[in-house]
Enzyme design. Structure first.
Site, PDB file in Angstrom:
ATOM      1  N   HIS A 307       0.777  -1.275  -0.024  1.00 36.92           N
ATOM      2  CA  HIS A 307       0.019  -0.077  -0.038  1.00 36.92           C
ATOM      3  C   HIS A 307       1.065   1.289   0.012  1.00 36.92           C
ATOM      4  CE1 HIS A 307      -3.172   2.963   1.144  1.00 36.92           C
ATOM      5  NE2 HIS A 307      -4.034   1.883   0.650  1.00 36.92           N
ATOM      6  N   ASP A 364      -7.816  -5.137  -0.211  1.00 34.72           N
ATOM      7  CA  ASP A 364      -8.480  -6.016  -1.309  1.00 34.72           C
ATOM      8  C   ASP A 364      -8.049  -7.314  -0.923  1.00 34.72           C
ATOM      9  OD1 ASP A 364      -7.585  -3.293  -3.225  1.00 34.72           O
ATOM     10  OD2 ASP A 364      -9.604  -3.962  -3.069  1.00 34.72           O
TER      11      ASP A 364
END
Ligand code: SDX
Length: 428
Positions: A307, A364
């Site tokens: 991320h 996700d």
């Protein structure tokens, strides 16, 4: 005396103001830099560049903190409804019961889309990816509401456009699925709440047997809240920059849907399930696939990992992982993908390559497993992300307009050819 940043260029010292946010984040305000020095800054991908100030969402990537208008995501996910969170993000405060009722009623009254739009669906091939359908359908809404083309028409008009979009996106999303299945469209039901109504439009048939499972409705409510905003991510920044030209809300959100589609962004939830299926078909050897993810000569990346901001853990992934176990147990679903995902996470988190780069599961990584368990088809996963993210995109768009942010127009450093004369084609 407020803090300043001093830079030395060409033997001169220049001072630039430092600004500090309410959570003590600091930035050097460089708006005067070029005028003072002739220099600009360069930060490809804006990894260290703030595009705006905002009071909507606070992220602390080092400590895994996510708050919407100051409220911790953990509390909202457990105790709020998705429309309550949508109201909070868009209007800045948790609604009173009366405010929530008015907001909900207004949305309920606008869930139908113009009958002419059904013809658009019929023109798409059955294999059309629903994100491509959704992006064009949302932009097409602007053609049915020409008064929405001016985003500065006043509060009531702006709120009508906002409520229309929140109301119609589930209908358009469900119909894109029904169209792909070549099943009859199911119309919205005003006696159902936001999540139950969406599930009904997705899975009910005119024969009438379907009833949304309360476990699934609760899980969907939580998933939508967890996806509702995430400050200046790729798609929110896209919505802001399109909206900064004073393009209408529908066009701005359509651009956000397109940006979200990418597998490095919202498309990752579909890519995670496809990756887990590939690992399962390959015999479930997670060590082999972790090695591939580390191999610079191998384009394979561990989808759902890493991320830009979270360098510790993504708090949403923690909540979704826990919800995975609960929802699959309640539904009596035993999905081998979950076991592979957990083994993959464990191997990766013990591996130096991932630890050195602070790569952890993101929102996700587990969300697709829940979507799969509640019956959402893989190609609809990113549509689910868009459904959740819609109020955040709207809040970012509204704040950008209300703050009077200028049109977004970054600079560049030119690295192409210097001036040269045109050569006739006969002499090239
Ligand atoms: C979302 O911004 C947001 O807030 C987004 C989001 C939201 O709510 O809006 O949180 C939603 O988009 C989550 C991210 C979903 N995408 C994925 O899961 C795709 C896989 N992840 C990566 O592609 C990547 O981690 C990104 C895109 C998420 C972040 O990329 P960055 O910040 O640009 O980091 P990078 O690509 O520069 O990687 C740094 C290093 C590199 O190695 P080195 O060159 O230093 O040797 O880490 C490596 C990368 O190769 N790396 C990975 C990896 N992610 C980064 N290596 C293997 N597998 C991965 N998944």
């Amino acid at each position: 005396m407020s803090e300043t940043a001093k830079i030395e260029l060409g033997g001169e010292t220049f001072e630039l103001p430092v600004i500090e946010g309410t959570e003590n984040e600091k930035a050097i305000d460089i708006k005067s830099l070029r005028g003072l020095t002739g220099y600009i800054t360069l930060d490809t991908g804006f990894k260290n560049t703030g595009s705006t100030t905002s009071s909507i969402t606070y992220l602390d990537g080092e400590n895994g903190i996510l708050r919407y208008r100051g409220y911790p995501i953990e509390q909202l996910a457990e105790r709020a409804s998705f429309l309550e969170v949508a109201y909070l993000l868009i209007y800045g405060e948790l609604p009173t019961q009366l405010q929530l009722d008015e907001f909900t009623n207004s949305i309920t009254q606008h869930t139908l889309v113009h009958e002419d739009m059904k013809q658009f669906f019929e023109a798409y091939p059955a294999k059309a990816h629903p994100m491509g359908v959704l992006a064009s359908m949302v932009c097409s809404l602007s053609t049915f509401y020409p008064e929405s083309l001016d985003p500065n028409r006043g509060e009531d008009a702006k709120n009508l456009t906002i409520h229309r979009l929140i109301a119609k996106l589930p209908t358009l999303a469900a119909w894109s699925y029904k169209n792909a299945m070549r099943h009859p469209f199911m119309y919205p039901r005003n006696d159902m709440d936001y999540c139950a109504n969406f599930l009904n439009m997705m899975f009910a048939m005119p024969t009438g047997e379907y009833e949304p499972d309360p476990v699934v409705v609760t899980a969907l409510n939580k998933l939508l809240i967890l996806h509702a905003d995430h400050e200046q991510n790729c798609s929110a920044s896209t919505v802001r920059i399109v909206g900064s030209s004073h393009a209408n809300l529908y066009a701005s959100i359509s651009a956000g849907i397109a940006a979200l589609w990418g597998p490095l962004h919202g498309g990752a939830n579909q890519a995670v399930i496809e990756m887990l299926q590939k690992i399962a078909e390959d015999g479930g050897d997670v060590d082999k696939w972790v090695a591939k993810a580390k191999d610079k000569d191998d384009p394979f990346r561990l989808m759902g990992f890493g991320h830009r901001v979270y360098k510790n853990f993504d708090p949403r992934a923690t909540i979704i992982k826990k919800a995975c176990d609960e929802v699959l147990a309640k539904l009596g679903v035993d999905d081998p993908m979950l076991d592979i995902a957990k083994r993959l996470e464990q191997v990766a988190l013990e591996d130096e390559y991932f630890k050195e780069r602070n790569l952890y599961p993101n929102v996700d990584f587990y969300s697709g497993i829940i979507y799969k368990a509640i019956g959402i088809p893989t190609e609809m996963f990113t549509v689910m992300f868009a459904l959740g993210r819609l109020p955040g995109w709207i809040a970012q768009w509204k704040e950008m307009l209300e703050n009077g942010d200028p049109i977004g127009r970054p600079r560049q450093i030119y690295t192409g050819a210097n001036e040269r004369e045109y050569v006739n084609i006969a002499n090239r």
